[in-house]
Motif scaffolding. Structure first.
Motif, PDB file in Angstrom:
ATOM      1  N   ARG A  21       0.842  -1.201   0.000  1.00 46.96           N
ATOM      2  CA  ARG A  21       0.000   0.000   0.000  1.00 46.96           C
ATOM      3  C   ARG A  21       0.876   1.249   0.000  1.00 46.96           C
ATOM      4  N   ALA A  22       1.937   1.240   0.811  1.00 51.99           N
ATOM      5  CA  ALA A  22       2.839   2.387   0.869  1.00 51.99           C
ATOM      6  C   ALA A  22       3.542   2.599  -0.473  1.00 51.99           C
ATOM      7  N   MET A  23       3.959   1.502  -1.128  1.00 53.87           N
ATOM      8  CA  MET A  23       4.629   1.653  -2.423  1.00 53.87           C
ATOM      9  C   MET A  23       3.679   2.250  -3.457  1.00 53.87           C
ATOM     10  N   ALA A  24       2.434   1.824  -3.470  1.00 56.62           N
ATOM     11  CA  ALA A  24       1.467   2.383  -4.418  1.00 56.62           C
ATOM     12  C   ALA A  24       1.276   3.882  -4.156  1.00 56.62           C
ATOM     13  N   PHE A  25       1.164   4.266  -2.884  1.00 56.37           N
ATOM     14  CA  PHE A  25       1.000   5.670  -2.510  1.00 56.37           C
ATOM     15  C   PHE A  25       2.196   6.494  -2.992  1.00 56.37           C
ATOM     16  N   TYR A  26       3.414   6.058  -2.651  1.00 55.18           N
ATOM     17  CA  TYR A  26       4.597   6.834  -2.990  1.00 55.18           C
ATOM     18  C   TYR A  26       4.957   6.769  -4.470  1.00 55.18           C
ATOM     19  N   ASP A  27       4.657   5.658  -5.155  1.00 52.64           N
ATOM     20  CA  ASP A  27       4.857   5.620  -6.613  1.00 52.64           C
ATOM     21  C   ASP A  27       4.042   6.726  -7.274  1.00 52.64           C
ATOM     22  N   ALA A  28       2.771   6.839  -6.901  1.00 51.59           N
ATOM     23  CA  ALA A  28       1.896   7.857  -7.502  1.00 51.59           C
ATOM     24  C   ALA A  28       2.287   9.257  -7.036  1.00 51.59           C
ATOM     25  N   LEU A  29       2.568   9.411  -5.746  1.00 47.98           N
ATOM     26  CA  LEU A  29       2.921  10.734  -5.209  1.00 47.98           C
ATOM     27  C   LEU A  29       4.182  11.267  -5.875  1.00 47.98           C
ATOM     28  N   PHE A  30       5.269  10.524  -5.780  1.00 51.32           N
ATOM     29  CA  PHE A  30       6.533  11.005  -6.324  1.00 51.32           C
ATOM     30  C   PHE A  30       6.533  11.004  -7.849  1.00 51.32           C
ATOM     31  N   GLY A  31       5.793  10.077  -8.453  1.00 54.47           N
ATOM     32  CA  GLY A  31       5.672  10.062  -9.906  1.00 54.47           C
ATOM     33  C   GLY A  31       5.071  11.349 -10.440  1.00 54.47           C
ATOM     34  N   SER A  32       4.256  12.029  -9.625  1.00 52.56           N
ATOM     35  CA  SER A  32       3.627  13.274 -10.059  1.00 52.56           C
ATOM     36  C   SER A  32       4.640  14.394 -10.272  1.00 52.56           C
TER      37      SER A  32
ATOM     38  N   ALA B 264       3.975  22.976   2.448  1.00 51.48           N
ATOM     39  CA  ALA B 264       2.713  22.278   2.628  1.00 51.48           C
ATOM     40  C   ALA B 264       2.998  21.025   3.451  1.00 51.48           C
ATOM     41  N   TYR B 265       2.013  20.614   4.247  1.00 51.35           N
ATOM     42  CA  TYR B 265       2.197  19.491   5.164  1.00 51.35           C
ATOM     43  C   TYR B 265       1.064  18.485   5.009  1.00 51.35           C
ATOM     44  N   VAL B 266       1.407  17.190   5.025  1.00 48.65           N
ATOM     45  CA  VAL B 266       0.414  16.113   4.948  1.00 48.65           C
ATOM     46  C   VAL B 266       0.866  14.950   5.822  1.00 48.65           C
ATOM     47  N   ARG B 267      -0.078  14.075   6.091  1.00 47.33           N
ATOM     48  CA  ARG B 267       0.251  12.771   6.689  1.00 47.33           C
ATOM     49  C   ARG B 267      -0.062  11.716   5.650  1.00 47.33           C
ATOM     50  N   ASP B 268       0.841  10.738   5.520  1.00 50.32           N
ATOM     51  CA  ASP B 268       0.616   9.660   4.565  1.00 50.32           C
ATOM     52  C   ASP B 268      -0.390   8.651   5.129  1.00 50.32           C
ATOM     53  N   LEU B 269      -0.584   7.552   4.440  1.00 57.60           N
ATOM     54  CA  LEU B 269      -1.593   6.571   4.840  1.00 57.60           C
ATOM     55  C   LEU B 269      -1.280   5.889   6.166  1.00 57.60           C
ATOM     56  N   ASP B 270      -0.020   5.938   6.597  1.00 58.26           N
ATOM     57  CA  ASP B 270       0.372   5.353   7.879  1.00 58.26           C
ATOM     58  C   ASP B 270       0.478   6.398   8.980  1.00 58.26           C
ATOM     59  N   GLY B 271       0.168   7.651   8.664  1.00 53.94           N
ATOM     60  CA  GLY B 271       0.225   8.714   9.668  1.00 53.94           C
ATOM     61  C   GLY B 271       1.553   9.432   9.759  1.00 53.94           C
ATOM     62  N   ASN B 272       2.513   9.093   8.887  1.00 58.86           N
ATOM     63  CA  ASN B 272       3.809   9.766   8.893  1.00 58.86           C
ATOM     64  C   ASN B 272       3.650  11.183   8.352  1.00 58.86           C
ATOM     65  N   LYS B 273       4.250  12.154   9.030  1.00 57.60           N
ATOM     66  CA  LYS B 273       4.121  13.550   8.602  1.00 57.60           C
ATOM     67  C   LYS B 273       5.181  13.891   7.556  1.00 57.60           C
ATOM     68  N   LEU B 274       4.725  14.518   6.465  1.00 61.09           N
ATOM     69  CA  LEU B 274       5.587  14.930   5.371  1.00 61.09           C
ATOM     70  C   LEU B 274       5.455  16.432   5.168  1.00 61.09           C
ATOM     71  N   CYS B 275       6.547  17.061   4.812  1.00 60.23           N
ATOM     72  CA  CYS B 275       6.555  18.470   4.439  1.00 60.23           C
ATOM     73  C   CYS B 275       7.182  18.571   3.054  1.00 60.23           C
ATOM     74  N   PHE B 276       6.535  19.313   2.167  1.00 59.44           N
ATOM     75  CA  PHE B 276       7.101  19.644   0.868  1.00 59.44           C
ATOM     76  C   PHE B 276       7.348  21.146   0.905  1.00 59.44           C
ATOM     77  N   TYR B 277       8.548  21.599   0.537  1.00 61.12           N
ATOM     78  CA  TYR B 277       8.852  23.024   0.671  1.00 61.12           C
ATOM     79  C   TYR B 277       9.724  23.524  -0.471  1.00 61.12           C
ATOM     80  N   CYS B 278       9.725  24.835  -0.611  1.00 56.10           N
ATOM     81  CA  CYS B 278      10.549  25.537  -1.582  1.00 56.10           C
ATOM     82  C   CYS B 278      11.016  26.829  -0.906  1.00 56.10           C
ATOM     83  N   VAL B 279      12.291  27.178  -1.071  1.00 57.88           N
ATOM     84  CA  VAL B 279      12.832  28.389  -0.469  1.00 57.88           C
ATOM     85  C   VAL B 279      13.194  29.382  -1.566  1.00 57.88           C
ATOM     86  N   GLY B 280      12.795  30.618  -1.371  1.00 56.63           N
ATOM     87  CA  GLY B 280      13.116  31.676  -2.322  1.00 56.63           C
ATOM     88  C   GLY B 280      11.854  32.238  -2.945  1.00 56.63           C
ATOM     89  N   PRO B 281      12.020  33.297  -3.726  1.00 55.49           N
ATOM     90  CA  PRO B 281      10.852  33.906  -4.353  1.00 55.49           C
ATOM     91  C   PRO B 281      10.232  32.952  -5.361  1.00 55.49           C
TER      92      PRO B 281
END
Length: 132
Positions: free
Chosen positions: A7-18, A103-120
């Motif tokens: 289940r985790a591989m399917a989630f991350y394949d689609a997430l990171f594939g995006s 931006a912050y999310v929790r994955d299907l197992d409850g792990n907290k993820l942050c996606f970020y960008c620095v700069g203008p």
């Protein structure tokens, strides 16, 4: 950590594939994604001690992106696949070249993820407002 690696591989394949990142490693208890073997990778694993995987209280994985658009895309994709919103995409600090967009999310197992960008953010309304 995960209790359901498939289940985790399917989630991350689609997430990171995006955003063009692919799975580089798959073993019976662990999988990892990255842009190449010479760059940092993100991994998810079943606990090596055989116990239950639980999200760490206060633990978070933060993954830098080159653009604010990728931050938004990753956040949206995670929510679309059943992740939980922990903070929508937006400026957290508007300090010019050090502006922190995240931006912050929790994955299907409850792990907290942050996606970020620095700069203008080129072409972003937030960047125009921050530049004032």
């Amino acid at each position: 950590g995960t209790n359901d690696l498939q289940r985790a591989m399917a989630f991350y394949d689609a997430l990171f594939g995006s955003v063009g990142i692919r799975r580089l490693l798959e073993l019976p208890h662990i999988a990892a994604w990255g842009a190449s073997w010479s760059k940092p990778m993100f991994g998810v694993a079943k606990p090596f001690n055989g116990g239950q995987a639980t999200p760490g209280n206060g633990a978070m994985v933060a993954m830098g992106q080159r653009t604010r658009e990728k931050v938004r895309r990753l956040h949206g994709k995670a929510i679309e696949m059943g992740g939980v919103d922990e903070g929508p995409p937006g400026l957290r600090s508007a300090d010019g070249s050090q502006a922190f967009y995240a931006a912050y999310v929790r994955d299907l197992d409850g792990n907290k993820l942050c996606f970020y960008c620095v700069g203008p953010g080129e072409g972003d309304a937030e960047a125009a407002a921050a530049a004032g």
